[in-house]
Design a protein around this motif. Structure first.
Motif, PDB file in Angstrom:
ATOM      1  N   GLY A 269       0.777  -1.228   0.000  1.00 33.39           N
ATOM      2  CA  GLY A 269       0.000   0.000   0.000  1.00 33.39           C
ATOM      3  C   GLY A 269       0.810   1.281   0.000  1.00 33.39           C
ATOM      4  N   VAL A 270       2.144   1.172   0.047  1.00 34.24           N
ATOM      5  CA  VAL A 270       3.012   2.355   0.134  1.00 34.24           C
ATOM      6  C   VAL A 270       3.757   2.551  -1.179  1.00 34.24           C
ATOM      7  CG1 VAL A 270       4.998   3.401   1.308  1.00 34.24           C
ATOM      8  CG2 VAL A 270       3.313   2.112   2.628  1.00 34.24           C
ATOM      9  N   MET A 271       3.868   3.807  -1.588  1.00 32.29           N
ATOM     10  CA  MET A 271       4.690   4.173  -2.738  1.00 32.29           C
ATOM     11  C   MET A 271       5.674   5.249  -2.273  1.00 32.29           C
ATOM     12  SD  MET A 271       5.301   3.764  -6.018  1.00 32.29           S
ATOM     13  CE  MET A 271       3.808   3.074  -6.747  1.00 32.29           C
ATOM     14  N   VAL A 272       6.963   4.964  -2.402  1.00 30.40           N
ATOM     15  CA  VAL A 272       7.990   5.916  -1.984  1.00 30.40           C
ATOM     16  C   VAL A 272       8.423   6.757  -3.189  1.00 30.40           C
ATOM     17  CG1 VAL A 272      10.335   6.187  -1.075  1.00 30.40           C
ATOM     18  CG2 VAL A 272       8.810   4.439  -0.118  1.00 30.40           C
ATOM     19  N   ILE A 273       8.285   8.067  -3.064  1.00 35.34           N
ATOM     20  CA  ILE A 273       8.788   9.031  -4.040  1.00 35.34           C
ATOM     21  C   ILE A 273       9.645  10.002  -3.240  1.00 35.34           C
ATOM     22  CG2 ILE A 273       8.232  10.760  -5.785  1.00 35.34           C
ATOM     23  CD1 ILE A 273       7.180   8.018  -6.538  1.00 35.34           C
ATOM     24  N   ASP A 274      10.959   9.816  -3.268  1.00 33.84           N
ATOM     25  CA  ASP A 274      11.811  10.551  -2.331  1.00 33.84           C
ATOM     26  C   ASP A 274      13.146  10.882  -2.982  1.00 33.84           C
ATOM     27  OD1 ASP A 274      12.736  11.740  -0.030  1.00 33.84           O
ATOM     28  OD2 ASP A 274      13.172   9.869   1.014  1.00 33.84           O
ATOM     29  N   LYS A 275      13.163  11.976  -3.733  1.00 33.38           N
ATOM     30  CA  LYS A 275      14.388  12.466  -4.340  1.00 33.38           C
ATOM     31  C   LYS A 275      14.728  13.822  -3.718  1.00 33.38           C
ATOM     32  CE  LYS A 275      13.449  10.205  -8.778  1.00 33.38           C
ATOM     33  NZ  LYS A 275      13.244  10.415 -10.241  1.00 33.38           N
ATOM     34  N   ARG A 276      15.968  14.005  -3.363  1.00 33.83           N
ATOM     35  CA  ARG A 276      16.365  15.245  -2.707  1.00 33.83           C
ATOM     36  C   ARG A 276      16.718  16.306  -3.746  1.00 33.83           C
ATOM     37  NH1 ARG A 276      19.437  12.741   2.652  1.00 33.83           N
ATOM     38  NH2 ARG A 276      17.512  11.897   3.531  1.00 33.83           N
ATOM     39  N   ILE A 282       5.864  13.975  -3.289  1.00 33.22           N
ATOM     40  CA  ILE A 282       4.466  13.964  -3.752  1.00 33.22           C
ATOM     41  C   ILE A 282       3.648  15.008  -2.990  1.00 33.22           C
ATOM     42  CG2 ILE A 282       2.333  12.585  -3.723  1.00 33.22           C
ATOM     43  CD1 ILE A 282       4.070  11.835  -6.012  1.00 33.22           C
ATOM     44  N   THR A 283       2.760  15.667  -3.717  1.00 30.15           N
ATOM     45  CA  THR A 283       1.829  16.631  -3.134  1.00 30.15           C
ATOM     46  C   THR A 283       0.398  16.129  -3.323  1.00 30.15           C
ATOM     47  OG1 THR A 283       1.678  17.885  -5.191  1.00 30.15           O
ATOM     48  CG2 THR A 283       3.406  18.534  -3.628  1.00 30.15           C
ATOM     49  N   PRO A 284      -0.579  16.709  -2.637  1.00 29.42           N
ATOM     50  CA  PRO A 284      -1.961  16.216  -2.742  1.00 29.42           C
ATOM     51  C   PRO A 284      -2.507  16.176  -4.161  1.00 29.42           C
ATOM     52  CG  PRO A 284      -1.776  17.713  -0.889  1.00 29.42           C
ATOM     53  CD  PRO A 284      -0.457  17.770  -1.605  1.00 29.42           C
ATOM     54  N   VAL A 285      -2.188  17.167  -4.973  1.00 26.99           N
ATOM     55  CA  VAL A 285      -2.706  17.211  -6.338  1.00 26.99           C
ATOM     56  C   VAL A 285      -2.332  15.947  -7.115  1.00 26.99           C
ATOM     57  CG1 VAL A 285      -2.445  18.379  -8.569  1.00 26.99           C
ATOM     58  CG2 VAL A 285      -2.829  19.723  -6.499  1.00 26.99           C
ATOM     59  N   LEU A 310       9.159  12.021   8.158  1.00 29.79           N
ATOM     60  CA  LEU A 310       8.701  11.701   6.806  1.00 29.79           C
ATOM     61  C   LEU A 310       7.444  12.501   6.472  1.00 29.79           C
ATOM     62  CD1 LEU A 310       6.083   9.570   7.150  1.00 29.79           C
ATOM     63  CD2 LEU A 310       7.926   7.981   7.660  1.00 29.79           C
ATOM     64  N   TRP A 311       7.165  12.556   5.187  1.00 35.38           N
ATOM     65  CA  TRP A 311       6.007  13.268   4.624  1.00 35.38           C
ATOM     66  C   TRP A 311       5.103  12.224   3.993  1.00 35.38           C
ATOM     67  CZ3 TRP A 311       3.566  17.775   4.537  1.00 35.38           C
ATOM     68  CH2 TRP A 311       2.824  18.180   3.429  1.00 35.38           C
ATOM     69  N   CYS A 312       3.814  12.248   4.328  1.00 31.75           N
ATOM     70  CA  CYS A 312       2.875  11.198   3.921  1.00 31.75           C
ATOM     71  C   CYS A 312       1.648  11.842   3.281  1.00 31.75           C
ATOM     72  CB  CYS A 312       2.488  10.391   5.157  1.00 31.75           C
ATOM     73  SG  CYS A 312       1.296   9.079   4.880  1.00 31.75           S
ATOM     74  N   VAL A 313       1.287  11.400   2.078  1.00 31.22           N
ATOM     75  CA  VAL A 313       0.180  11.980   1.323  1.00 31.22           C
ATOM     76  C   VAL A 313      -0.709  10.874   0.763  1.00 31.22           C
ATOM     77  CG1 VAL A 313      -0.444  13.464  -0.629  1.00 31.22           C
ATOM     78  CG2 VAL A 313       1.628  13.950   0.668  1.00 31.22           C
ATOM     79  N   SER A 314      -2.017  11.086   0.809  1.00 26.54           N
ATOM     80  CA  SER A 314      -2.942  10.099   0.253  1.00 26.54           C
ATOM     81  C   SER A 314      -4.257  10.764  -0.132  1.00 26.54           C
ATOM     82  CB  SER A 314      -3.198   8.988   1.280  1.00 26.54           C
ATOM     83  OG  SER A 314      -3.915   7.916   0.710  1.00 26.54           O
ATOM     84  N   ASP A 315      -4.954  10.150  -1.070  1.00 28.33           N
ATOM     85  CA  ASP A 315      -6.299  10.584  -1.450  1.00 28.33           C
ATOM     86  C   ASP A 315      -7.248  10.179  -0.328  1.00 28.33           C
ATOM     87  OD1 ASP A 315      -8.948  10.670  -2.445  1.00 28.33           O
ATOM     88  OD2 ASP A 315      -8.287  10.325  -4.506  1.00 28.33           O
ATOM     89  N   ASN A 316      -7.742  11.138   0.412  1.00 29.46           N
ATOM     90  CA  ASN A 316      -8.556  10.842   1.605  1.00 29.46           C
ATOM     91  C   ASN A 316      -9.908  10.221   1.271  1.00 29.46           C
ATOM     92  OD1 ASN A 316      -8.818  13.770   0.725  1.00 29.46           O
ATOM     93  ND2 ASN A 316     -10.645  13.585   2.008  1.00 29.46           N
ATOM     94  N   LEU A 317     -10.410  10.441   0.063  1.00 27.88           N
ATOM     95  CA  LEU A 317     -11.678   9.819  -0.322  1.00 27.88           C
ATOM     96  C   LEU A 317     -11.468   8.364  -0.729  1.00 27.88           C
ATOM     97  CD1 LEU A 317     -13.356  12.665  -2.416  1.00 27.88           C
ATOM     98  CD2 LEU A 317     -13.713  12.088  -0.006  1.00 27.88           C
ATOM     99  N   ARG A 318     -10.229   8.013  -1.016  1.00 24.29           N
ATOM    100  CA  ARG A 318      -9.918   6.639  -1.419  1.00 24.29           C
ATOM    101  C   ARG A 318      -9.331   5.892  -0.215  1.00 24.29           C
ATOM    102  NH1 ARG A 318      -9.189   4.918  -7.386  1.00 24.29           N
ATOM    103  NH2 ARG A 318     -11.242   5.672  -8.026  1.00 24.29           N
TER     104      ARG A 318
END
Length: 340
Positions: A269-276, A282-285, A310-318
């Motif tokens: 269920g996790v997708m890591v997008i982490d480039k410095r 990842i942002t909400p959009v 860490l920074w965590c983002v997800s579609d809250n309706l999903r």
């Protein structure tokens, strides 16, 4: 052989997403019913390539139905969920009504799927708060490796978490800022949400916490581990869909940021997008419409002995609502309501 599934609150944001996700994930449905209040009777809802007309929840007989996904408020759930459960239909409820009931399992399938069998006590399973759901998906694999002692989380929650009226209020206020005389006063929220942030979600408690903040504490403990200490600050932001969280974690054992990144890359269920680099997160959009919980900005916290940020983002309706409910239904089908 499939299941007879009812979606209760099918005309709302979450109910519509439930229907979409049931179709997208090809949940084995033999028969489906879209239920809503009498005032929405006959409203059309999409289910894959089919169009459903809503039926009256008040008159609906749940006898013979296997699963009911509830996406209505706690007051209506209090009346109709027990009715469905008594009729032999397993209720998966998105409201907060049953989350803290010791006889009702609170489930995030990637985290505590084994607890789903507790449904038999009341024929009800609770879906967690949207902000909790995405956080525990990210925390659980790290907890398994290094044991989490304490979590400090600040949330940046979209207006869709408050429903369609809140989304309309953000839209109308934003337009009104550019048209003299068309300003829109706050109605859903206590203060203007357009071009603003509001450090209050739900009501204030005697402790000074808001109820949303208390929910994150109580639900994380119930889903993951009662020994974890959690403190939260929940903020509403002018974003239509997608919740974001800045999470600070203190572990019992040291966990290197590179190992944490590798663990999360393999986590369900996790997708890591982490480039410095600029935009390497990842942002909400970008998360809207996606199933994953995205994790970025993984880094050591040098102010404590065993800390990570860490920074965590997800579609809250999903993941925060509809997807998690459908995933619970999938687990229920695999482990308890087997057909064929």
């Amino acid at each position: 052989m499939g299941y007879k599934v009812a979606v209760v609150g099918a005309t709302g944001n979450v109910g519509r997403e439930m229907l979409n996700i049931l179709a997208e994930r090809e949940f084995p449905v033999d028969e489906i019913a879209a239920l809503a209040s009498r005032r929405s009777l006959g409203t059309e809802c999409s289910f894959g390539d089919r169009t459903l007309k809503t039926q009256d929840l008040e008159q609906f007989d749940f006898t013979g139905w296997d699963i009911a996904l509830f996406a209505i408020g706690s007051d209506a759930t209090k009346e109709y969920a027990p009715r469905a459960a008594r009729a032999g239909c397993v209720v998966i409820d998105n409201s907060s009504l049953y989350r803290y009931d010791p006889d009702v399992p609170l489930i995030v399938p990637e985290v505590n799927a084994d607890a789903v069998m507790g449904y038999a006590k009341k024929n009800i399973i609770a879906n967690p708060n949207c902000s909790t759901a995405q956080m525990v998906v990210a925390l659980k694999p790290l907890h398994d490796r290094a044991r989490i002692k304490r979590v400090v989380v600040s949330t940046y929650q979209s207006v869709s978490g408050s429903g369609k009226e809140a989304m309309d209020e953000l839209w109308d206020q934003t337009k009104g800022m550019y048209v003299p005389g068309q300003e829109v006063a706050p109605s859903v929220y206590p203060k203007q949400i357009a071009f603003n942030v509001i450090p209050q979600i739900d009501v204030f408690l005697d402790s000074g916490e808001t109820k949303e903040e208390w929910k994150m504490v109580a639900e994380t403990k119930k889903i993951m581990d009662p020994a974890i200490k959690v403190t939260a600050t929940c903020v509403r932001v002018p974003v239509f869909v997608g919740h974001s969280e800045a999470i600070n974690i203190e572990f019992e054992d040291f966990l290197d940021e590179d190992e944490a990144r590798d663990i999360l890359r393999e986590a369900p269920g996790v997708m890591v997008i982490d480039k410095r680099e600029p935009g390497g997160y990842i942002t909400p959009v970008e998360c809207v419409g996606d199933y994953a919980t995205f994790v970025s900005r993984i880094r050591q916290d040098s102010t404590i002995e065993n800390g990570l940020n860490l920074w965590c983002v997800s579609d809250n309706l999903r993941k925060g609502a509809a997807l998690n409910a459908v995933q619970i239904a999938e687990v229920l089908g695999q482990r308890a309501l087997k057909k064929g």
